[in-house]
Design an enzyme around this catalytic site. Structure first.
Site, mmCIF file in Angstrom:
data_model
loop_
_atom_site.group_PDB
_atom_site.id
_atom_site.type_symbol
_atom_site.label_atom_id
_atom_site.label_comp_id
_atom_site.label_asym_id
_atom_site.label_seq_id
_atom_site.Cartn_x
_atom_site.Cartn_y
_atom_site.Cartn_z
ATOM 1 N N HIS A 287 0.844 -1.208 0.000
ATOM 2 C CA HIS A 287 0.000 0.000 0.000
ATOM 3 C C HIS A 287 0.877 1.255 0.000
ATOM 4 O O HIS A 287 0.605 2.227 -0.704
ATOM 5 C CB HIS A 287 -0.896 0.023 1.253
ATOM 6 C CG HIS A 287 -1.942 -1.053 1.286
ATOM 7 N ND1 HIS A 287 -2.182 -1.831 2.398
ATOM 8 C CD2 HIS A 287 -2.813 -1.492 0.345
ATOM 9 C CE1 HIS A 287 -3.165 -2.677 2.140
ATOM 10 N NE2 HIS A 287 -3.560 -2.503 0.896
ATOM 11 N N LYS B 167 -17.965 -6.927 9.536
ATOM 12 C CA LYS B 167 -16.717 -7.696 9.549
ATOM 13 C C LYS B 167 -15.801 -7.185 10.655
ATOM 14 O O LYS B 167 -15.431 -6.011 10.674
ATOM 15 C CB LYS B 167 -16.034 -7.525 8.179
ATOM 16 C CG LYS B 167 -15.309 -8.777 7.724
ATOM 17 C CD LYS B 167 -14.925 -8.675 6.264
ATOM 18 C CE LYS B 167 -13.433 -8.727 6.095
ATOM 19 N NZ LYS B 167 -13.008 -8.462 4.727
ATOM 20 N N ARG C 113 -2.088 -6.370 -8.360
ATOM 21 C CA ARG C 113 -0.884 -7.210 -8.275
ATOM 22 C C ARG C 113 -0.846 -8.283 -9.353
ATOM 23 O O ARG C 113 0.200 -8.690 -9.811
ATOM 24 C CB ARG C 113 -0.835 -7.914 -6.907
ATOM 25 C CG ARG C 113 -0.561 -6.992 -5.754
ATOM 26 C CD ARG C 113 -0.902 -7.641 -4.447
ATOM 27 N NE ARG C 113 -2.335 -7.948 -4.401
ATOM 28 C CZ ARG C 113 -3.012 -8.236 -3.307
ATOM 29 N NH1 ARG C 113 -2.399 -8.307 -2.152
ATOM 30 N NH2 ARG C 113 -4.310 -8.475 -3.353
ATOM 31 N N SER D 260 -2.606 -7.767 2.990
ATOM 32 C CA SER D 260 -3.075 -7.688 4.381
ATOM 33 C C SER D 260 -3.428 -9.074 4.887
ATOM 34 O O SER D 260 -3.171 -9.410 6.043
ATOM 35 C CB SER D 260 -4.312 -6.787 4.465
ATOM 36 O OG SER D 260 -4.015 -5.484 4.026
#
Ligand code: PNS
Length: 155
Positions: A17, A41, A90, A128
């Site tokens: 990031h 969440k 990515r 993450s």
């Protein structure tokens, strides 16, 4: 002034990031790192601590702002008159996801342009979710975090 939003969950913010933000501020005058709150969440870090981690990292960079928001990212952009949405990609899995999100946002918020950048190659394996997994087994995640960030301060 050209401003871009860089939305994400950032649970936690990674070195990947950080690399994206570094690219973003080459293109835009200001980058707003926006933490999307998902009330359903429970994350690893609370939204407050995700925000604190990122703010600590960019405390000397006035061109980076950190916010959290609820609801649709496009709606937040419309409220603040932000016209550019920055996202990183990515691999081809990211590509499909990002293209779908871009197309939905384009239909709902035609005034917003999505700018997709490739993640620099050294960060392609960093995510993450990998950090959360390594941490769950007490592994060392320092090399996947921005340099100098000790995640234990934010857990
Ligand atoms: O880091 P992430 O998990 O890929 O971030 C995803 C995020 C927060 C950017 C995305 O889930 C999001 O924009 N959520 C808010 C709802 C929304 O606007 N969805 C896009 C239209 S389907």
């Amino acid at each position: 002034m050209k401003t871009a939003i860089f939305p994400g969950s950032f649970d936690p913010f990674t070195s990947g990031h950080q690399a994206l933000v570094a690219e973003g501020i080459k293109i835009f005058d200001k980058v707003i790192i926006a933490i999307g709150e998902n009330p359903d969440k429970r994350g690893l870090l609370t939204v407050e601590n995700r925000k604190r981690l990122i703010e600590d990292l960019y405390k000397d960079e006035p061109r980076v702002e950190v916010v959290s928001y609820r609801g649709l990212t496009g709606e937040y952009c419309r409220d603040r008159e932000i016209k550019f949405m920055l996202r990183g990609m990515r691999n081809t899995v990211d590509f499909d996801y990002e293209r779908n999100m871009m197309q939905i946002n384009q239909r709902l918020y035609p005034e917003i342009t999505t700018v997709l950048l490739f993640t620099p190659s050294e960060y392609v394996a960093v995510s993450s979710s990998v950090i959360r997994e390594v941490l769950s087994f007490d592994g060392d995640v320092a090399q996947f975090m921005p340099e100098g960030v000790d995640i234990r301060k934010y857990l």
